[in-house]
Write a protein that holds these residues in place. Sequence first.
Motif, PDB file in Angstrom:
ATOM      1  N   THR B  67     -73.998  26.277  62.857  1.00 17.46           N
ATOM      2  CA  THR B  67     -72.954  26.218  63.880  1.00 17.46           C
ATOM      3  C   THR B  67     -73.471  26.519  65.276  1.00 17.46           C
ATOM      4  N   ALA B  69     -74.198  29.510  66.117  1.00 15.07           N
ATOM      5  CA  ALA B  69     -73.818  30.895  66.420  1.00 15.07           C
ATOM      6  C   ALA B  69     -75.055  31.722  66.746  1.00 15.07           C
ATOM      7  N   CYS B  85     -69.722  32.251  64.118  1.00 17.15           N
ATOM      8  CA  CYS B  85     -70.427  32.446  62.848  1.00 17.15           C
ATOM      9  C   CYS B  85     -69.454  32.275  61.690  1.00 17.15           C
ATOM     10  N   GLY B  87     -70.467  32.962  58.567  1.00 13.12           N
ATOM     11  CA  GLY B  87     -70.898  33.882  57.508  1.00 13.12           C
ATOM     12  C   GLY B  87     -71.509  33.190  56.315  1.00 13.12           C
ATOM     13  N   CYS B  88     -72.210  32.079  56.574  1.00 12.48           N
ATOM     14  CA  CYS B  88     -72.781  31.334  55.443  1.00 12.48           C
ATOM     15  C   CYS B  88     -74.014  32.033  54.887  1.00 12.48           C
ATOM     16  N   ALA B  90     -77.094  31.653  55.838  1.00  9.65           N
ATOM     17  CA  ALA B  90     -78.337  30.875  55.918  1.00  9.65           C
ATOM     18  C   ALA B  90     -79.383  31.623  56.742  1.00  9.65           C
ATOM     19  N   CYS B  91     -78.936  32.258  57.824  1.00  6.36           N
ATOM     20  CA  CYS B  91     -79.894  32.959  58.686  1.00  6.36           C
ATOM     21  C   CYS B  91     -80.446  34.195  57.999  1.00  6.36           C
ATOM     22  N   ARG B 100     -81.330  40.860  59.217  1.00 10.70           N
ATOM     23  CA  ARG B 100     -79.908  40.601  59.452  1.00 10.70           C
ATOM     24  C   ARG B 100     -79.065  41.100  58.297  1.00 10.70           C
TER      25      ARG B 100
END
Lengths: 313, 173
Positions: B67, B69, B85, B87-88, B90-91, B100
């Motif tokens: 996204t 974000a 964000c 909240g997937c 992925a990061c 994170r």
Amino acid sequence: MKEELMVSGKHIAEIYPVLHLWHWEISLYLFLGGLAGGILFFAAYFFIIGKEKEMSTTVKWATFIAPLALMIGLSSLLYDLHHKLYFWRLFTTVRFTSPMSWGAWTLLIIFPLSIIWVASFMKDMFPNWNWKWKYLNQFESFVIKYRLPFAWILMFLSIILAVYTGILLSAFNARPLWNVSILGPLFLVSGFSTGLATSMWLSKNDAERRILSRIDIFFILTELFLIIHLFMGFMAGTAVKLEAFRLFMGGSFTISFWIFVVLLGLIFPVTLEILELNGYHVPKWVPPLLILFGGLMFRFVMVDAGQITRFLY
Amino acid sequence: MAVDTKKCVGCADCVVACQTENNVPHGFCRDWIVENVKGTYPSLDMKFQSERCNQCENAPCVRCCPTGASHIVEGGIVLVTHDDCIGCGACVEACPYDARYIHPQGYVDKCTFCIQRVDKGQNPACVDVCPTYCLHFGDLDDPNSDVSKALKNRSWYVLAPEAGTEPQLYYLR
Ligand code: SF4
Ligand code: SF4
């Protein structure tokens, strides 16, 4: 004796000591994505080569499963998001560097297309079917008229969808087990094989099942070859790849992978399929069930194990 | 930022300061201490390392965010816009340093180098609170900044450079 002891003050439940953020939702989503991709690919393929009549289950009936699978898969992805109310943010940008982004877009396009594909065959499948509204009828005739280019688009998108389920994982260089370029093709082949298994299971026509079974044998053998290739790569890899390798060779994923995925999910069903083609009687639901089970297990193992592997520093 | 591993005593003041300054919820942290003991008893060597997001120049967390974000702001700090964000995660998967975490409210959170303070010309909270002055902060492009001076006179390393992320958190040895 040389020893090194590391203690970290980071105590976040899902992150330390091992990352465990993605659970069954993601595995299921990847499995269903590959499955739907497989079903749609072969539906479009057999339509394009003009085998609509002979392969009616593959082209028409089995495609019922595709939108269903996509719907369940998308719901499970949505369920996994932690900031659910903001999910629409996915569709306010396109980010090519993020597989999650272009994958979500692919899904957004292929999901309605799969519904339209099924709907356009409703009258074939149920002769008394009637779209109540006039413009639905008009739309139907429009789709039927342009079914060939439609099939080409569907075929193309279904390849992207199935390959995306692997690339989603392989794009993470922080997780050495996933970070191999072969994962995309591997998930593609595996997804297509589960799609074939579904059509095979549903088909009542022996000739059709034989054709599907032949293709499936090819796909499973390719998958086995790719798996060997994957592990050869790990074996010759750096420390982090060797760590990944060890998880499967004596580590905690040895049995779930080699017994459930490789033996029960690939070798056993492919043997049965070969026997069946040679005239032995095999209950028709056994090989597809095993293939589907193996495919699901494969995603579970990969998603779980990948999160354990990491850079060592 | 540069962390002097010869001076750090592992008191975790930086961790507490961060949690207070940034309202980090209970059970989570944006920075943390890693204790590393090497050798054979009785000749042991102990090292403390205050770790946090490395504000990577080639940040995989930014690359894989669907996204946008996660993004890099001028000056090199990597930030997450909470309202973008989804909240997937992925990061979180993409960060080789596991820097994170998912905030209980659903978005992803991480070290921001206390951007709210840096914007006002102050140091991040952890830097100011450190009793041994082992954290050095500043602009790496400015030769007169605290961090540039610290790096000039000492030998340093970064964490997992082989991950290719070009981390911007330096450890003085
Ligand atoms: S340390 Fe992790 S979270 Fe921070 S910029 Fe690098 S990859 Fe992103
Ligand atoms: S969790 Fe948020 S910041 Fe992280 S990749 Fe997903 S959308 Fe981007």
